[in-house]
Design an enzyme around this catalytic site. Structure first.
Site, PDB file in Angstrom:
ATOM      1  N   HIS A  31      -4.534  -2.332  -6.092  1.00 41.26           N
ATOM      2  CA  HIS A  31      -3.928  -1.122  -6.610  1.00 41.26           C
ATOM      3  C   HIS A  31      -4.731  -0.027  -6.979  1.00 41.26           C
ATOM      4  CE1 HIS A  31      -0.023  -3.557  -7.907  1.00 41.26           C
ATOM      5  NE2 HIS A  31      -0.303  -3.480  -6.508  1.00 41.26           N
ATOM      6  N   ASP A  91       0.798  -1.024   0.121  1.00 42.62           N
ATOM      7  CA  ASP A  91      -0.074   0.156  -0.168  1.00 42.62           C
ATOM      8  C   ASP A  91       0.730   1.484   0.069  1.00 42.62           C
ATOM      9  OD1 ASP A  91      -2.167  -1.669   0.127  1.00 42.62           O
ATOM     10  OD2 ASP A  91      -1.805  -1.842   2.274  1.00 42.62           O
TER      11      ASP A  91
HETATM   12  P1  IMP Z   1      -2.276 -12.832   2.178  1.00 44.03           P
HETATM   13  O1  IMP Z   1      -1.102 -12.322   1.070  1.00 44.03           O
HETATM   14  O2  IMP Z   1      -3.399 -12.434   1.979  1.00 44.03           O
HETATM   15  O3  IMP Z   1      -1.733 -14.377   2.698  1.00 44.03           O
HETATM   16  O4  IMP Z   1      -1.960 -12.126   3.661  1.00 44.03           O
HETATM   17  C1  IMP Z   1      -0.913 -12.143   4.302  1.00 44.03           C
HETATM   18  C2  IMP Z   1      -0.450 -10.710   4.947  1.00 44.03           C
HETATM   19  O5  IMP Z   1      -0.063  -9.688   3.923  1.00 44.03           O
HETATM   20  C3  IMP Z   1      -1.555 -10.098   5.752  1.00 44.03           C
HETATM   21  O6  IMP Z   1      -0.965  -9.304   6.793  1.00 44.03           O
HETATM   22  C4  IMP Z   1      -2.038  -8.958   4.518  1.00 44.03           C
HETATM   23  O7  IMP Z   1      -2.820  -7.903   5.073  1.00 44.03           O
HETATM   24  C5  IMP Z   1      -0.937  -8.515   3.895  1.00 44.03           C
HETATM   25  N1  IMP Z   1      -1.101  -8.178   2.559  1.00 44.03           N
HETATM   26  C6  IMP Z   1      -1.371  -8.818   1.376  1.00 44.03           C
HETATM   27  N2  IMP Z   1      -1.527  -8.322   0.260  1.00 44.03           N
HETATM   28  C7  IMP Z   1      -1.544  -6.989   0.623  1.00 44.03           C
HETATM   29  C8  IMP Z   1      -1.486  -5.668  -0.167  1.00 44.03           C
HETATM   30  O8  IMP Z   1      -1.669  -5.804  -1.285  1.00 44.03           O
HETATM   31  N3  IMP Z   1      -1.399  -4.885   0.624  1.00 44.03           N
HETATM   32  C9  IMP Z   1      -0.938  -4.666   2.006  1.00 44.03           C
HETATM   33  N4  IMP Z   1      -0.847  -5.862   2.794  1.00 44.03           N
HETATM   34  C10 IMP Z   1      -1.065  -7.028   2.052  1.00 44.03           C
HETATM   35 MG    MG Z   2      -2.728  -2.024  -1.818  1.00 48.07          MG
END
Ligand code: IMP
Ligand code: MG
Length: 352
Positions: free
Chosen positions: A43, A13
């Protein structure tokens, strides 16, 4: 073949979507490739004044450029088709532009079901972790095994190394970020893919092709997930509000904290960043607080000028150009530290 990569250096982010969009306007690319993650990403892009959110489809579609979901990604086909529809409905032409590497893996219902009850990591519940686990356990399904994807399939080797493929210029669009990387993040509070420059290469490219590495951060840190990240100070609630720090995929509140330069230094060095972009400086201006974690303690830089000069001096030390952005829509590509050089002497005095 030349590749420019856009990487998140913190916890996601940081505004990678915005920077990709701006680079696509500025430079001539033949392809945009997403090299990691799946629809866990979100995004946010302002295109012709309109706010759009993509999760899986690379930002090349906004400029009519071939957009490839690489073999390092995992694809939820249901969400893929929904996103194509969403883009078309919003006037973005996708036909003939969107491709999926035939060796990318598919997120299946069993993966999203399993992930849907996660509370320990605080995942985006998009099936990401279980899908990568099955990939490595050699139990997965690849894109080429699903008939409905046939029109979108691409062979990375043929596309990029075929005899008539000259002057290829790729923008590699990262998802998540280096401090969420499966190996380099704060395990187990990480995502299940690789988010650094090595991940670009794993999609079928080599080190000689990498030209520029754009590292993206915000003027403060945010993190979404289960661990406690935000200190109990009112200023962080104000940053969260002013910065509208809500997840683009899940709508969850993002926890906020000061920028951690010790983490950023690691990200810059380990990924060979040569352009550092600091987004959302305007938000710190609104709360008028200019602090950074440096060598384990909080450094109060007191005002915007000193804050920017400090980052300039640290960035310059690490051989990266530095750019600041003050709005959600775009960025000025002038290397601020060139003009700031004269002020650095004063800065040294200020910091003693
Ligand atoms: P997962 O990728 O859904 O397995 O999530 C694992 C960790 O990564 C969690 O803390 C999510 O909030 C974080 N996360 C996954 N994708 C994003 C993203 O695009 N932006 C921010 N955090 C993310
Ligand atoms: Mg994002």
């Amino acid at each position: 073949m030349k590749i420019d990569a856009v990487l998140g250096l913190s916890y996601g982010d940081e505004g990678k979507g915005k920077i990709c969009h701006s680079l696509l306007e500025k430079n001539k690319y033949t392809h945009v490739i997403r090299f990691n993650g799946g629809s866990n990403a979100g995004h946010t892009i302002y295109h012709n004044g309109k706010k759009l959110i993509t999760h899986l489809i690379p930002s090349g579609v906004f400029y009519g450029i071939k957009s490839v979901i690489g073999p390092g990604c995992v694809v939820d086909t249901h969400k893929f088709f929904k996103e194509l529809e969403y883009l078309e409905e919003n006037g973005i032409k996708t036909e003939g532009l969107v491709f999926i590497a035939k060796n990318a893996h598919l997120v299946q219902e069993i993966h999203t079901d399993e992930d849907s009850t996660d509370i320990s990591i605080g995942t985006t519940r998009t099936g990401n972790g279980p899908c990568y686990r099955d990939k490595y356990a050699r139990n997965g399904l690849r894109a080429e095994q699903y008939d409905k994807l046939e029109p979108y399939l691409i062979d990375i080797y043929k596309e990029f190394y075929g005899s008539n493929n000259k002057n290829i210029r790729i923008l590699a669009e990262g998802a998540q970020a280096f401090h969420l990387d499966i190996d380099w993040g704060d395990y187990p509070y990480v995502t299940s893919s690789h988010c650094g420059i090595g991940s670009v290469l794993l999609n079928g490219f080599n080190h000689k092709q990498i030209k520029n590495v754009y590292g993206i951060i915000k003027a403060y840190d945010t993190y979404v997930g289960s661990k406690k990240f935000q200190p109990d100070e009112e200023v962080f609630e104000r940053i969260q509000q002013e910065g509208q720090e809500f997840g683009a995929t899940t709508g969850r509140k993002r926890q906020c904290n000061w920028l951690n330069w010790d983490n950023i230094r690691k990200s810059i060095l380990m990924n060979g960043v040569n352009h550092l972009i600091i987004n959302k400086v305007d938000i710190l201006d609104k709360v008028n607080a200019w602090k950074i974690y440096y060598e384990g303690s909080v450094l109060d830089l007191q005002n915007q000028e000193t804050f920017e000069n400090w980052i300039c001096s640290k960035g310059t030390e690490l051989n990266t150009k530095v750019y600041f952005s003050y709005n959600p829509y775009d960025i000025k590509w002038d290397d601020k530290c060139k003009t700031a050089k004269n002020d650095l002497k004063n800065l040294d005095r200020f910091l003693g």
